[in-house]
Design a protein around this motif. Structure first.
Motif, short mmCIF file in Angstrom:
data_model
loop_
_atom_site.label_atom_id
_atom_site.label_comp_id
_atom_site.label_asym_id
_atom_site.label_seq_id
_atom_site.Cartn_x
_atom_site.Cartn_y
_atom_site.Cartn_z
N ARG A 140 1.23 -1.40 0.00
CA ARG A 140 0.07 0.07 -0.02
C ARG A 140 0.88 1.58 0.29
O ARG A 140 1.39 1.82 0.71
CB ARG A 140 -1.04 0.76 1.25
CG ARG A 140 -2.35 0.74 1.05
CD ARG A 140 -2.71 0.89 2.52
NE ARG A 140 -2.03 1.43 3.52
CZ ARG A 140 -2.57 1.48 4.71
NH1 ARG A 140 -4.04 0.89 4.37
NH2 ARG A 140 -2.39 1.69 6.10
N VAL A 141 0.83 1.83 -1.05
CA VAL A 141 1.75 3.51 -1.34
C VAL A 141 0.99 4.25 -0.93
O VAL A 141 -0.31 4.21 -1.35
CB VAL A 141 2.16 3.23 -2.68
CG1 VAL A 141 2.74 4.28 -2.95
CG2 VAL A 141 2.93 2.10 -3.16
N ALA A 142 1.60 5.33 -0.43
CA ALA A 142 1.16 6.29 0.27
C ALA A 142 1.18 7.47 -0.68
O ALA A 142 2.82 7.94 -0.82
CB ALA A 142 1.32 7.01 1.53
N GLY A 143 1.02 8.36 -1.42
CA GLY A 143 1.31 9.27 -2.75
C GLY A 143 0.91 9.09 -3.76
O GLY A 143 0.07 8.22 -4.18
N GLU A 144 1.18 9.62 -4.66
CA GLU A 144 0.33 9.94 -6.61
C GLU A 144 1.04 8.82 -6.89
O GLU A 144 2.66 9.31 -7.33
CB GLU A 144 0.09 10.97 -7.00
CG GLU A 144 0.32 11.03 -8.41
CD GLU A 144 -0.22 12.66 -9.41
OE1 GLU A 144 -0.63 12.09 -10.30
OE2 GLU A 144 -0.15 13.18 -8.29
N VAL A 145 0.67 8.00 -7.14
CA VAL A 145 1.64 6.98 -8.36
C VAL A 145 1.29 7.24 -10.16
O VAL A 145 0.79 6.88 -10.49
CB VAL A 145 1.85 5.67 -7.90
CG1 VAL A 145 2.62 4.32 -8.66
CG2 VAL A 145 2.28 5.13 -6.39
N THR A 146 2.55 7.94 -10.70
CA THR A 146 2.67 8.39 -12.12
C THR A 146 3.17 7.11 -12.82
O THR A 146 3.74 6.21 -12.56
CB THR A 146 3.07 9.41 -12.39
OG1 THR A 146 4.52 9.09 -12.12
CG2 THR A 146 3.03 10.63 -11.86
N PRO A 147 2.69 7.36 -14.67
CA PRO A 147 3.06 5.65 -15.05
C PRO A 147 4.33 5.80 -15.04
O PRO A 147 5.46 4.74 -15.01
CB PRO A 147 2.32 6.56 -16.48
CG PRO A 147 1.01 6.98 -15.99
CD PRO A 147 1.49 7.17 -14.78
N GLU A 148 5.39 7.31 -15.20
CA GLU A 148 6.45 7.22 -15.07
C GLU A 148 7.37 6.98 -13.63
O GLU A 148 8.16 6.05 -13.96
CB GLU A 148 6.77 9.01 -15.24
CG GLU A 148 6.47 9.75 -16.49
CD GLU A 148 5.09 10.29 -16.92
OE1 GLU A 148 4.50 10.26 -17.82
OE2 GLU A 148 4.30 9.70 -15.67
N ILE A 149 6.66 7.10 -12.62
CA ILE A 149 6.96 6.20 -11.61
C ILE A 149 6.96 5.05 -11.82
O ILE A 149 8.19 4.03 -11.43
CB ILE A 149 6.43 6.64 -10.35
CG1 ILE A 149 6.57 8.24 -9.96
CG2 ILE A 149 6.52 6.13 -9.36
CD1 ILE A 149 5.85 8.40 -8.44
N ILE A 150 5.98 4.46 -12.25
CA ILE A 150 5.92 2.47 -12.36
C ILE A 150 7.44 2.47 -13.30
O ILE A 150 7.78 1.47 -13.21
CB ILE A 150 4.28 2.48 -13.39
CG1 ILE A 150 3.58 2.52 -12.27
CG2 ILE A 150 5.08 1.10 -13.69
CD1 ILE A 150 3.60 1.42 -10.33
N GLU A 151 7.53 2.99 -14.61
CA GLU A 151 8.55 2.92 -15.44
C GLU A 151 9.89 3.27 -15.20
O GLU A 151 10.44 2.41 -15.04
CB GLU A 151 8.49 3.43 -16.63
CG GLU A 151 9.29 3.50 -18.21
CD GLU A 151 8.43 2.10 -18.59
OE1 GLU A 151 9.95 1.90 -19.67
OE2 GLU A 151 7.70 1.85 -18.71
N ASN A 152 9.69 3.10 -13.98
CA ASN A 152 11.74 4.09 -13.17
C ASN A 152 11.51 2.67 -12.11
O ASN A 152 12.72 1.89 -12.38
CB ASN A 152 11.53 5.13 -12.78
CG ASN A 152 11.41 6.48 -12.92
OD1 ASN A 152 11.81 6.25 -14.41
ND2 ASN A 152 11.58 7.27 -12.73
N LEU A 153 10.56 2.26 -11.89
CA LEU A 153 10.76 0.61 -10.76
C LEU A 153 11.01 -0.18 -11.42
O LEU A 153 11.32 -0.85 -11.09
CB LEU A 153 9.53 0.96 -10.08
CG LEU A 153 9.53 2.23 -8.87
CD1 LEU A 153 8.04 1.90 -8.43
CD2 LEU A 153 10.25 1.75 -8.02
#
Length: 287
Positions: A140-153
């Motif tokens: 469970r993540v607190a904060g806004e998860v953007t497509p860019e973040i997913i790509e980085n991870l």
């Protein structure tokens, strides 16, 4: 029957075969009172010492694997100097053997934790060079998860101890500030899942491991409870790391009754209470 020293030491859970070879080269191993040499073999009747301490290494004829649903608040050490509850306190007692944890979860992480009596199986499942065993977490993540973040991870992030990445990231549930994701990772470095999210300036508010290799945490195992894997499931786990099938321990009727009583006595709890100081086949464990 004799086996190489490094194999025997790995089987009792002291480390990988390669690590045991280094110990032998460093002169830390004694065989029948003499400093051991690389390539030497031993039988069940030989005396083996590590750093002067006798090692029990009787030949085991059975393998046992246990799945435990760890609650938050427990630590993965046998004895905690701070007096906190440990995962080992809730496992069935063994005679002449010990449970070896397959990796660990930090105190604030819940979910699937595997234990085995087979040290070689444990070491192969945990070893960084093993690329056939991934881990899946619900986070469970607190904060806004953007497509860019997913790509980085998924591409990889440089952490203080090197490059790290998720092999998969999937949205699971939730809206607004807190959302659930399922992530897969090939390693088990300290707090790696949390640190990956934190590298993107996001906070993990809940973390639970739901799968280790081919073993899923089944819903019927409540928090704080455990269940042993049967022959088929144990063989599938061993097959992931190219180990042969070994018979799973079979309990006689009297032992089975004791086992079932102990299983029924396990306390279901969402979080462990602090200890008071003082006096690719997806294996599911059927109930």
């Amino acid at each position: 029957m004799s086996d190489k020293l490094q194999k025997i030491l790995a089987q009792v859970g002291l480390g990988s075969r390669r690590e045991m070879e280094r110990w032998i080269e460093q002169g830390r191993i004694q065989l029948n009172g003499e400093t051991a040499k690389l390539g030497e073999r031993a039988t069940a009747t030989d005396e083996i010492k590590v750093d002067g301490k006798v090692i029990e290494h009787a030949v085991k004829t059975a393998r046992r694997v246990l799945a435990y649903n760890k609650p938050e608040g427990e630590v993965c050490t046998r004895n905690d100097p701070e007096g906190r509850p440990t995962v080992f306190q809730n496992l069935p007692k063994l005679k002449g053997e010990r449970w070896i944890a397959v990796g660990r979860l930090d105190i604030n992480t819940a979910g699937l934790l595997l234990f085995t009596t087979d040290g070689e199986l444990a070491n192969k499942l945990m070893h960084p060079s093993t690329q056939t065993v991934d881990r899946e977490y619900a986070v469970r993540v607190a904060g806004e998860v953007t497509p860019e973040i997913i790509e980085n991870l998924k591409k990889g992030v440089v952490l203080e101890d090197g490059m790290a990445k998720f092999t998969d990231v999937q949205f699971f549930d939730g809206d607004g500030y807190n959302q659930w994701y399922h992530v897969c990772i090939m390693e088990g470095r300290n707090r790696e899942v949390r640190r990956l999210w934190e590298s993107q300036e996001l906070k993990v508010s809940r973390l639970k491991r739901v799968r280790y290799g081919c073993v899923f945490l089944p819903k019927q195992i409540s928090v704080g409870k455990w269940k042993e894997l049967d022959q088929r499931d144990t063989d599938e786990l061993a097959k992931l790391v190219d180990l042969p099938s070994v018979p799973v321990a079979k309990l006689d009727p009297q032992e089975m009754k004791k086992y079932e009583r102990e299983l029924n006595r396990q306390k279901t709890r969402q979080k462990a209470a602090p200890k008071n100081k003082g006096p690719k086949r997806k294996v599911r464990i059927d109930s």
